[in-house]
Design an enzyme around this catalytic site. Structure first.
Site, mmCIF file in Angstrom:
data_model
loop_
_atom_site.group_PDB
_atom_site.id
_atom_site.type_symbol
_atom_site.label_atom_id
_atom_site.label_comp_id
_atom_site.label_asym_id
_atom_site.label_seq_id
_atom_site.Cartn_x
_atom_site.Cartn_y
_atom_site.Cartn_z
ATOM 1 N N LYS A 38 48.584 47.143 46.463
ATOM 2 C CA LYS A 38 48.744 47.765 45.140
ATOM 3 C C LYS A 38 47.464 47.594 44.311
ATOM 4 O O LYS A 38 46.627 46.737 44.619
ATOM 5 C CB LYS A 38 49.937 47.124 44.415
ATOM 6 C CG LYS A 38 49.784 45.634 44.146
ATOM 7 C CD LYS A 38 51.117 44.988 43.738
ATOM 8 C CE LYS A 38 50.964 43.494 43.489
ATOM 9 N NZ LYS A 38 52.265 42.811 43.407
ATOM 10 N N TYR A 264 26.249 43.132 19.270
ATOM 11 C CA TYR A 264 27.056 43.602 18.145
ATOM 12 C C TYR A 264 27.532 42.459 17.254
ATOM 13 O O TYR A 264 27.862 41.387 17.737
ATOM 14 C CB TYR A 264 28.274 44.356 18.659
ATOM 15 C CG TYR A 264 27.948 45.744 19.186
ATOM 16 C CD1 TYR A 264 27.181 46.638 18.451
ATOM 17 C CD2 TYR A 264 28.420 46.145 20.429
ATOM 18 C CE1 TYR A 264 26.902 47.907 18.934
ATOM 19 C CE2 TYR A 264 28.144 47.416 20.918
ATOM 20 C CZ TYR A 264 27.383 48.294 20.159
ATOM 21 O OH TYR A 264 27.108 49.545 20.638
HETATM 22 C C1 LIG Z 1 52.268 41.623 44.230
HETATM 23 C C2 LIG Z 1 53.423 41.154 45.033
HETATM 24 C C3 LIG Z 1 53.241 40.367 46.193
HETATM 25 C C4 LIG Z 1 51.900 39.796 46.599
HETATM 26 O O1 LIG Z 1 51.729 38.511 46.044
HETATM 27 P P1 LIG Z 1 50.423 37.629 46.351
HETATM 28 O O2 LIG Z 1 50.616 36.417 45.521
HETATM 29 O O3 LIG Z 1 49.254 38.441 45.912
HETATM 30 O O4 LIG Z 1 50.417 37.367 47.812
HETATM 31 C C5 LIG Z 1 54.349 40.096 46.979
HETATM 32 N N1 LIG Z 1 55.577 40.532 46.625
HETATM 33 C C6 LIG Z 1 55.791 41.250 45.507
HETATM 34 C C7 LIG Z 1 57.175 41.668 45.169
HETATM 35 C C8 LIG Z 1 54.730 41.567 44.664
HETATM 36 O O5 LIG Z 1 54.951 42.256 43.535
#
Ligand SMILES: *Cc1c(COP(=O)(O)O)cnc(C)c1O
Length: 369
Positions: A38, A264
């Site tokens: 993701k 800035y």
């Molecule tokens: C993002 C996510 C993961 C991955 O978790 P990590 O700590 O990056 O390994 C796993 N399961 C779900 C449901 C997630 O949303």
């Protein structure tokens, strides 16, 4: 490694392979691997990462939203893709692109069954999410009868897996809570499988869960941050390799007098003769304003240079008074030393946030293994 001539995020596929194999070495041979890609594969390059892992025969991918799954299909990914947080408005697209939804409450379950029937689907693979304590998404244990009856009265869907998510798998102070989540999930799994009359796949652990709770690996594990090189502890970080190095260059050097200011709102005031450098990366690239004013630092020719003044949209200024360097020299924001976790600490945040924040404006380059 090529020297940066502009701001680039360099992605090392050999490091990805190392991390994948390290995680795999922690698993039973029958435990499947779901790679979480993701948010552009945690800010790296989802297409490149997914293609590489598909060639390594990873079992599953997960994304948060349907649009992310569509992009992967467009890039030629044929491996099953779980969509963790789909919205009903995208269900038709989800089905057209053979993406598999996580269904987490009655509303989304019913909406999916409706769309799947309209689209004349049969045994469409779905994943039922249970809430075991994170209180983010998921059915409760006492919803099992409802879910099973809904899934059984239609032939449009088939429950391919049931899963849950741990709230604090990286935190040993919360060991008792995590163990309770594991217990609850195992109990849910048993009741659910008995009631529905077949055995869906079971998965529970994220990266830290994989590393810290081997008894919870079950049929599949879900790993995100570990693939990208972070294990949520100093100890585990040593076993993994950050896949992404954020680099830039010195655009201009200034010599300033005592009392002059930088940036800035004149936020940095010089207390003496200083040498500063301007770097073409700013908050629009993902380096938030919280890294400014000597919180964050970068590395120039192996030496630490503090970010001074306010972070601009497209630039930061750094203090290079004690560093021998020239315009055009390379600057490391994070990579191996310091890694993104250390860089993030300087602004009171975590690796996950800084790596996913690097905006799409930053060019990605691939180092092939
Ligand atoms: C993002 C996510 C993961 C991955 O978790 P990590 O700590 O990056 O390994 C796993 N399961 C779900 C449901 C997630 O949303």
């Amino acid at each position: 490694m090529p020297k940066a001539e502009q701001t680039v995020l360099e992605i090392d596929l050999k490091a990805l392979k190392h991390n994948y194999e390290y995680i795999k070495s922690k698993l039973h041979s029958h435990t499947k691997i779901l790679a979480v890609v993701k948010a552009f594969a945690y800010g790296s390059d989802a297409n490149a990462i997914a293609n590489y892992l598909q060639n390594l025969e990873v079992d599953y991918f997960a994304v948060a939203y349907v649009s992310e799954g569509v992009a992967l299909r467009d890039a030629g990914i044929r491996t099953p893709i779980l969509v963790l947080h789909p919205q009903a408005v995208n269900f038709k697209t989800l089905i057209e692109r053979c993406l598999e939804p996580s269904l987490y409450n009655a509303k989304i379950l019913n909406e999916f069954i409706t769309t799947a029937s309209q689209e004349k689907q049969n045994n469409y693979p779905v994943h039922i999410k249970f809430n075991t304590g994170l209180n983010r998404l998921g059915f409760k244990e006492n919803d099992i009868d409802y879910v099973v009856s809904k899934a059984s009265e239609t032939s449009t869907i088939k429950v391919k897996s049931i899963f849950s998510h741990l709230a604090a798998s990286e935190d040993f102070n919360e060991k008792a809570f995590t163990e309770q989540q594991i217990k609850t999930f195992k109990s849910i799994s048993e009741t659910f499988s008995k009631a529905i009359g077949y055995q869906p796949m079971l998965h529970l652990t994220n990266t830290s869960g994989v590393l810290n709770y081997p008894e919870a690996h079950l049929d599949m594990i879900r790993t995100g941050i570990g693939l990208y090189g972070f294990g949520n502890s100093e100890e585990e970080n040593k076993n993994l390799k950050p896949i992404a190095t954020l680099k830039s260059v010195i655009s201009q050097i200034h010599h300033i007098e005592k009392g002059e200011t930088v940036g800035y709102n004149r936020a940095y005031k010089s207390e003496g003769l200083k040498k500063t450098a301007t770097i073409p990366i700013g908050h629009a690239d993902g380096i938030g304003r919280q890294y400014g004013n000597k919180k964050g630092f970068v590395t120039v020719n192996g030496k630490k240079a503090l970010i001074i003044g306010n972070v601009c949209m497209d630039m930061i200024m750094i203090d290079i008074t004690d560093i021998e360097c020239n315009e055009g020299d390379e600057v490391i924001i994070f990579g191996n030393h310091p890694n993104a976790s250390k860089f993030a600490e300087s602004a009171n945040t975590i690796s996950y946030e800084i790596i996913t924040a690097i905006s799409q404006r930053v060019k990605r380059t691939l180092l092939k293994g």
